[in-house]
Design a protein around this motif. Structure first.
Motif, PDB file in Angstrom:
ATOM      1  N   TYR A 243     -34.122 -45.352  -9.632  1.00  0.00           N
ATOM      2  CA  TYR A 243     -33.038 -44.595  -9.007  1.00  0.00           C
ATOM      3  C   TYR A 243     -31.760 -44.724  -9.844  1.00  0.00           C
ATOM      4  O   TYR A 243     -31.067 -43.727 -10.104  1.00  0.00           O
ATOM      5  CB  TYR A 243     -32.780 -45.083  -7.579  1.00  0.00           C
ATOM      6  N   ILE A 244     -31.442 -45.954 -10.247  1.00  0.00           N
ATOM      7  CA  ILE A 244     -30.236 -46.179 -11.044  1.00  0.00           C
ATOM      8  C   ILE A 244     -30.319 -45.428 -12.371  1.00  0.00           C
ATOM      9  O   ILE A 244     -29.376 -44.761 -12.798  1.00  0.00           O
ATOM     10  CB  ILE A 244     -30.017 -47.696 -11.281  1.00  0.00           C
ATOM     11  N   GLN A 245     -31.488 -45.520 -13.000  1.00  0.00           N
ATOM     12  CA  GLN A 245     -31.664 -44.847 -14.293  1.00  0.00           C
ATOM     13  C   GLN A 245     -31.514 -43.329 -14.160  1.00  0.00           C
ATOM     14  O   GLN A 245     -30.823 -42.688 -14.961  1.00  0.00           O
ATOM     15  CB  GLN A 245     -33.046 -45.188 -14.871  1.00  0.00           C
ATOM     16  N   ASN A 246     -32.128 -42.751 -13.145  1.00  0.00           N
ATOM     17  CA  ASN A 246     -32.142 -41.290 -13.011  1.00  0.00           C
ATOM     18  C   ASN A 246     -30.857 -40.724 -12.419  1.00  0.00           C
ATOM     19  O   ASN A 246     -30.434 -39.627 -12.783  1.00  0.00           O
ATOM     20  CB  ASN A 246     -33.332 -40.854 -12.148  1.00  0.00           C
ATOM     21  N   ASN A 247     -30.210 -41.463 -11.517  1.00  0.00           N
ATOM     22  CA  ASN A 247     -29.077 -40.897 -10.780  1.00  0.00           C
ATOM     23  C   ASN A 247     -27.710 -41.408 -11.220  1.00  0.00           C
ATOM     24  O   ASN A 247     -26.706 -40.754 -10.953  1.00  0.00           O
ATOM     25  CB  ASN A 247     -29.250 -41.161  -9.282  1.00  0.00           C
ATOM     26  N   ILE A 248     -27.685 -42.564 -11.868  1.00  0.00           N
ATOM     27  CA  ILE A 248     -26.396 -43.089 -12.337  1.00  0.00           C
ATOM     28  C   ILE A 248     -26.306 -42.995 -13.861  1.00  0.00           C
ATOM     29  O   ILE A 248     -25.264 -42.676 -14.417  1.00  0.00           O
ATOM     30  CB  ILE A 248     -26.176 -44.532 -11.834  1.00  0.00           C
ATOM     31  N   TYR A 249     -27.449 -43.227 -14.544  1.00  0.00           N
ATOM     32  CA  TYR A 249     -27.488 -43.134 -16.011  1.00  0.00           C
ATOM     33  C   TYR A 249     -28.069 -41.799 -16.496  1.00  0.00           C
ATOM     34  O   TYR A 249     -28.351 -41.640 -17.680  1.00  0.00           O
ATOM     35  CB  TYR A 249     -28.293 -44.302 -16.596  1.00  0.00           C
ATOM     36  N   ASP A 250     -28.263 -40.872 -15.556  1.00  0.00           N
ATOM     37  CA  ASP A 250     -28.734 -39.511 -15.886  1.00  0.00           C
ATOM     38  C   ASP A 250     -30.006 -39.503 -16.725  1.00  0.00           C
ATOM     39  O   ASP A 250     -30.164 -38.689 -17.639  1.00  0.00           O
ATOM     40  CB  ASP A 250     -27.623 -38.733 -16.617  1.00  0.00           C
ATOM     41  N   GLY A 251     -30.926 -40.435 -16.409  1.00  0.00           N
ATOM     42  CA  GLY A 251     -32.224 -40.463 -17.073  1.00  0.00           C
ATOM     43  C   GLY A 251     -32.256 -41.233 -18.375  1.00  0.00           C
ATOM     44  O   GLY A 251     -33.326 -41.414 -18.973  1.00  0.00           O
TER      45      GLY A 251
END
Length: 859
Positions: free
Chosen positions: A220-228
């Motif tokens: 979730y953090i990677q995809n939604n905060i770090y934009d993938g």
């Protein structure tokens, strides 16, 4: 559903379902307990009414038998009471399963404290980049600990998991079958578990819960905060104590340490193997299928062959997966790539170790072992230590210890403790070779009092042939009030040592320091322990920043507020900028593991709460105590401390615990592998008494003394001086102070003095019981006055409701326990009573389990 108030969702999805399924459970015909389901509600009603009328447990039990049984024999009475215990244990499991099943409905998985909420708050406040930067460094380490108060057997855990699913799906037929299975499944262990058995019990949670929930958060953090985009930070680390915690547990051996590490390695590789087989069904493309087949074969080889040759590593696996990902991205339009990314992230997070195995030993054991090592080395002519080493000053010894290097042969050592200590350090090397450095790279020194304690451990590690730089963090654990006060001087001495400072530079300029809430509370009482730790953290933060060291605090927390538990995420969110908070590290144990991290949903939610508490404290708020607040809490803590110490020194304090509580029965149960005290003495020594049975015994009495004693007296001082409005202002202004007292309110909520009110008339302990009860009443009255509430925990209605139902379920169990304890006291006055005495002692022991599990954070 989530639009309803939280309490309404709880009542509809937990309370109502429990009433329905419990009524089914009560009608099921189990072996030897056909009519128990009919009689238990009647007994519960007699208990409830009896305590309201001021009856004691013996009178209540006798009233029940007189009213609902026709002249039962003594054996028939005890048989029925044991059947009640069996039934209530299973009612607790049923309620656990229903509460777990309803978790995502009752708790808003996207609400306050979740990552989604943190992300949206950051975006609204134009702080997304700040949030990203923070998460590049911030971590949460959850350490599953080696001293559980109770684990359900694996068979029961399986039933709970299946019940959870069946309840979510409203599969009534399956629920009925599972309840029947529950009724026939043994709950208690016939033999004491070994540390390895405890490790296996805990690894169940790693495999079935954390493996999925941790990776879900990371994704979730990677995809939604770090934009993938990829992250270098694992965000969540897992730690592990069973098999490595040697402090006071004579059953932990080097073999067990190595066996547990290997079990962890095989467990994570087994999970990888299952995932790869699933991935092969998706990635049937040229180039990718071949790589996955190759990975599958290598994983299979390492899972089925214990201690197989080390020719596979996290690095090799990630390289293979990166190659597969490149092919998927460039040749196959990134089809199903998110599933491959999920697996890659799991390998990054869990490596080949799953959870880091910490080694822990007491400083006094180390000192004794090290002193003998020096003597043995000198005996064979080794010149590593000068002849007069043992007569040098502490400062001179530290200078020598900082430069010691070698590869000591354990065979030259003449003392068993020395051999075990050195072997445990060699085990670190072996584990790192097989599981990677993160497999075991922390050595914790409990009861740490001086810088010499740390440097002796540092020297012993350097005598174990670690080449180049030492790949191990040496972690002092400060526990008592005095040790917390001295901790700043200890760390100044260490930071000033050039060699140790160089070691820290090679460890990314980070120093982990552990602080023990459990023994702190036992030693100094609730307020002083918490304030003492807060002040120690401030002092250690300041001294560490002075030396350009990033200090990481590792909190030794137990389940209940008395041992640093309670609402931990609120506690961390309340810390201000004077305390370093780049990482949150804490121990999780006993029923707290199953209650907070027992399912994927609850684990995800509570891990996110811990993550967001650090985010809230660092980015969104800065709660800092002003000078006046510091004076107030310091004075409150000192008053509370004096009250608690006077209470602890009361001549009836230890005799009361020994004769009137369940203290000695903790050691007789097969709950955990650890002894209940550190010494082998037959007499009760407070300093050797472990925090778990100490706090647990007060919990079984429903008195919860360590969570409140002294708090009321401290508050009353300000009421008597007409300065209570100052405390009210402090409470409303400081999240730290408010959280501290709200956790104490939880201890009070779980107290029930009517259970032991009969003790007020006891010739030996009557006055002592009254002393406890008066402090309870004072604390309750003043905390309600302070919060402006009519009832305890009224601002946490769901938590309050859950506690009330659990307390109602175990009310008959508590009554039976007190009845049995009273019978034991009577029988001990006679001599010819061994058989009867054994029956009632067994009754007390059997009643411990249900009470512990119902409390969910009792010790």
């Amino acid at each position: 559903m989530s639009a309803l108030p939280k309490l309404s969702r709880f009542n509809e999805n937990v309370l109502s379902k429990y009433q329905i399924y419990n009524s089914i459970f009560m009608t099921l015909p189990f072996d030897t307990i056909n009519n128990t389901g009919v009689l238990l509600p009647l007994f519960h009603e007699v208990c409830k009414k009896g305590f309201e009328e001021g009856k004691n447990p013996t009178e209540i039990v006798e009233t029940f038998f007189k009213k609902y049984q026709e002249n039962p024999s003594d054996k028939e009475k005890t048989d029925l009471l044991f059947r009640f215990i069996q039934y209530i244990e299973r009612q607790v499991v049923l309620f656990d399963a229903i509460e777990d099943a309803a978790f995502p409905v009752v708790n808003n998985m996207d609400g306050i404290g979740t990552l989604r909420n943190s992300k949206e708050t950051a975006i609204l406040g134009d702080k997304k980049e700040e949030l990203k930067a923070y998460l590049e460094e911030f971590k949460v380490r959850v350490v599953l600990t080696a001293h559980p108060t109770q684990f359900y057997p694996g068979s029961v855990l399986g039933i709970i998991t299946d019940l959870d699913k069946a309840i979510q799906e409203d599969d009534l037929l399956l629920i009925k079958k599972l309840l029947a299975q529950l009724g026939k499944t043994p709950f208690y262990k016939k033999e004491k578990p070994s540390p390895f058995d405890e490790a296996v019990s805990l690894i169940w949670y790693l495999e079935n819960v954390f493996y999925e929930s941790v990776s879900k958060i990371y994704n979730y953090i990677q995809n939604n905060i770090y934009d993938g985009n990829p992250m270098d930070n694992e965000i969540i680390d897992l730690g592990f104590w069973p098999g490595g915690d040697r402090d006071g547990n004579p059953f932990v051996t080097t073999k067990i340490t190595l066996d547990v590490a290997e079990r962890l390695r095989q467990s994570i590789l087994r999970n990888y193997y299952r995932d790869v087989r699933r991935l092969k069904r998706r990635f049937t493309f040229d180039g990718v299928q071949e790589i996955l087949t190759r990975i599958e074969k290598r994983l299979y080889k390492h899972v089925v062959r214990s201690y197989s040759k080390v020719n596979f590593s996290q690095k090799i696996l990630l390289e293979e997966l990166a190659a597969a990902r490149e092919i998927v991205a460039t040749k196959h339009q990134s089809l199903f790539i998110e599933e491959l990314d999920d697996f890659i992230n799991k390998v990054r997070i869990f490596g080949f170790h799953f959870a880091t195995l910490d080694i822990r030993q007491d400083s006094r054991v180390h000192h004794k072992a090290f002193t003998q090592i020096v003597k043995d080395m000198q005996q064979i002519g080794d010149t590593t230590f000068p002849e007069n080493y043992l007569h040098l000053s502490e400062k001179e010894q530290i200078e020598i210890l900082s430069v010691v290097k070698g590869n000591i042969d354990a065979n030259i050592l003449t003392d068993e403790i020395s051999v075990k200590t050195i072997e445990s350090m060699y085990a670190l090397k072996e584990i790192q070779a097989r599981n990677g450095e993160r497999g075991a790279n922390r050595y914790i020194i409990s009861n740490n009092q001086t810088a010499l304690n740390v440097m002796e451990t540092f020297a012993m590690l350097n005598l174990c042939g670690f080449e180049n730089e030492l790949p191990v963090d040496v972690i002092p654990l400060f526990e008592t009030v005095e040790d917390l006060i001295n901790s700043e001087d200890v760390m100044r001495t260490l930071y000033s040592n050039k060699v140790y400072r160089h070691h820290l530079a090679k460890r990314k300029n980070k120093q982990t320091i552990m602080l023990g809430f459990s023994d702190g509370t036992k030693d100094g009482g609730y307020l002083m322990a918490n304030w003492g730790i807060f002040k120690a953290k401030e002092a250690l933060t300041k001294i560490s920043r002075e030396f350009d060291i990033e200090v990481i605090f590792f909190d030794g927390r137990g389940g209940p507020p008395a041992r640093g538990g309670g609402k931990t995420h609120q506690f961390y969110a309340s810390l201000g900028p004077t305390i370093e908070d780049k990482e949150i590290q804490l121990t999780i144990q006993g029923q707290t593991i199953s209650s907070n991290f027992g399912t994927k949903n609850s684990a995800q939610y509570n891990l996110e709460q811990l993550l967001s508490s650090g985010i809230k404290n660092d980015i969104f708020t800065k709660d800092q105590l002003n000078d006046n607040h510091r004076k107030l809490i310091d004075d409150l803590a000192k008053t509370s401390y004096k009250t608690y110490v006077d209470f602890k020194n009361h001549p009836k304090f230890l005799p009361y615990l020994e004769k009137m509580s369940t203290l000695k029965y903790y050691a007789k149960t097969n709950i955990g592998s650890r002894p209940s005290k550190r010494s082998n003495s037959d007499t009760l020594d407070f300093s050797a008494l472990r925090a778990i049975p100490f706090v647990g015994s007060w919990s079984q009495l429903k008195q919860n003394v360590p969570g409140f004693f002294g708090v009321g007296t401290a508050l009353k001082k300000y009421e008597d001086a007409n300065r209570f409005d100052e405390i009210v202002e402090f409470y409303n202004a400081s999240d730290f102070f408010k959280t501290l007292l709200e956790n104490s309110m939880m201890s009070l909520t779980k107290s029930f003095f009517e259970l032991t009110a009969y003790m007020a008339n006891d010739k030996e302990f009557g006055e002592f019981w009254k002393l406890i009860y008066e402090e309870f009443k004072t604390t309750k009255r003043l905390l309600l006055k302070l919060a402006g509430h009519k009832e305890l925990m009224e601002n946490f209605p769901v938590g309050k409701a859950s506690i009330e139902i659990r307390e109602q379920i175990v009310l008959p169990l508590l009554t039976i326990q007190q009845y049995a304890l009273k019978k034991i006291q009577e029988l001990q006055k006679n001599e010819d009573n061994s058989e009867e005495l054994e029956v009632f002692e067994k009754m007390v022991m059997r009643s411990l389990f249900g009470n512990i599990n119902a409390s969910r954070n009792s010790a």
